[in-house]
Enzyme design. Sequence first.
Site, PDB file in Angstrom:
ATOM      1  NE  ARG A  25      65.616  13.344  57.476  1.00  0.00           N
ATOM      2  CZ  ARG A  25      64.521  12.830  58.016  1.00  0.00           C
ATOM      3  NH1 ARG A  25      64.465  12.571  59.311  1.00  0.00           N
ATOM      4  NH2 ARG A  25      63.468  12.562  57.266  1.00  0.00           N
ATOM      5  N   GLY A  26      71.135  11.619  57.767  1.00  0.00           N
ATOM      6  CA  GLY A  26      72.387  12.244  58.175  1.00  0.00           C
ATOM      7  C   GLY A  26      72.451  13.668  57.694  1.00  0.00           C
ATOM      8  N   GLY A  27      73.624  14.257  57.812  1.00  0.00           N
ATOM      9  CA  GLY A  27      73.778  15.654  57.439  1.00  0.00           C
ATOM     10  C   GLY A  27      73.662  15.893  55.951  1.00  0.00           C
ATOM     11  CG  MET A  28      76.343  15.815  53.553  1.00  0.00           C
ATOM     12  SD  MET A  28      77.957  15.556  52.761  1.00  0.00           S
ATOM     13  CE  MET A  28      78.472  14.028  53.547  1.00  0.00           C
ATOM     14  CD  GLU A  30      65.452  12.192  53.966  1.00  0.00           C
ATOM     15  OE1 GLU A  30      64.941  13.031  54.727  1.00  0.00           O
ATOM     16  OE2 GLU A  30      64.901  11.734  52.931  1.00  0.00           O
ATOM     17  CE  LYS A  46      74.385   9.082  51.439  1.00  0.00           C
ATOM     18  NZ  LYS A  46      75.836   8.934  51.717  1.00  0.00           N
ATOM     19  CG  ASP A 142      82.970   9.484  57.964  1.00  0.00           C
ATOM     20  OD1 ASP A 142      83.465   9.787  59.066  1.00  0.00           O
ATOM     21  OD2 ASP A 142      81.774   9.674  57.688  1.00  0.00           O
TER      22      ASP A 142
END
Length: 530
Positions: A25-28, A30, A46, A142
């Site tokens: 899970r990230g900031g924007m 899953e 995602k 990134d």
Amino acid sequence: MTASDRPLDGSVLDGRYRLDRLLGRGGMGEVWQAGDLATGATVAVKTLLGQTPASPEARARFRREARTAERVVSRYTVRLLGSGSDAGVDYLVMEYVRGRSLERELARRFVADRTRGWAVSVLRGIVQGIVDVHAAEVVHRDIKPSNVMLTDDGHVKVCDFGIAKPVGNELVTQLTAPGQILGSAPYMPPEQWTGGTVTFQGDLYAFGCLAYELLTGDRPFGTHDSREAYRRAHLQHRPERLSVLRPDLPPALDLLVSALLEKRPGDRPASAELAAIVMDVAPLEAWGPVRARQRLAAHDAETDRMLRDAEHNWLSNRPEAGLAASREVVRRRTLVNGPQADATLRARRVEADCLWTLGDLTEALALSEELAEQRVAVLGPYNDEAILSLRAWASRLGYLGRFPEAVVPLTRIVEARQDTHGTYSPEYQRAAHELALCLSACGRGQEAVPLLRAVIAGRTDLLGAEAPETLESRLLLGAVLLENDAAAEAAGLLEPLEAALDRGWVPTQRPPDHARALIANARLRGKRKR
């Protein structure tokens, strides 16, 4: 049910993709391990922010990620298989990679356990992924260890195009969220911090940070508690060289990482060049001495040809083409052979010549000075190539009227010629005459007088009193004496030159008419003195 009140675990999206296990899970979003009920394959799905309702901006960014990822088809990136939306849940379907992230691997391994071969093989895979991303006209923006997957069968895959953007016909600009700049602080290039345009070179900077960490175990700009601290570090600091921390690494790799971490994007290597160095040069030792010699010989031959083309373009009044070619040779030779190798310095000389021809006098002069200092440092103060570089530097200073500064390189030439050839040699006499001419031009004529007396004596003995070189020095000394109120002596030196002018002698310092006027002036003022 809506995305806000239904649990996703076990859900089936669009009747096809069953979400079996949450992988991360990230900031924007899953990422789920999922089953494709149509094919029976395991895939990765995602979803956008799981159970939290997404904003229109986030959903638009998520759809753009899908369009961007579709453009990249490479065995070195995680492939996008499809995308969709089901009951408010936006999702991307990607190939499922069995393995672990480079971030997890870095946390697990100690530096001592990271053999050079393993580290370079990982870097090669990342580079190939970056090159393929750039070939699709996409900037990733990134690149970091958590966005690199190491598969169980030994492959490397770049993943997560969440803030990537296709170049197309539009500028690749900074992607911002309210109050912050998106990106991973330990790896963001300076231009991303300042809100500038982020291009392919931004990805290469991030790769340089990653490579540094992979090879040393430390982030190049340290570990900080705040984004502001990272910002200052990326904008203001330079990391310790790889060669200091890992002297066992090939010099080409040390030079490459340093070039990747340059503050200005234009000073970093291009993607293709990066691939050539990492994939061919750095691991040469593992391929054996024969293959290494073959590859380096091919590289040398190719860049020598490019340099000949650059010189030809300059001589053929095509300085733009010459500049582009010489700069590419400089980059390649710097990374493979080092910044002070003879081949690198020869390419920089052509670069300076092209800049001068194009009218970029300030940069050309700065490069001429730097090149002269490097030649002297590498080849020694007595080397002919070093002398030529000093002379080119002095000549350009003189052209710009900066005579006091030109005295410095010209004095070094005189001292070198005196030490190696002696004061009666043509080499010394030419250098001393040039220094005297410069001293006269900057109002230091009295210092030029003893130099010129010695030069005239030496040239008279060596070449004869009527030799053009001897006459040139007599003319200059006469002019200097006249300027310093020694009119009678000046007349004695200059009056015999009139006969030489009558015989057809043409001075190089001034037109014959000016020389005759100088002689007449000296004669007139000399008579008054008497």
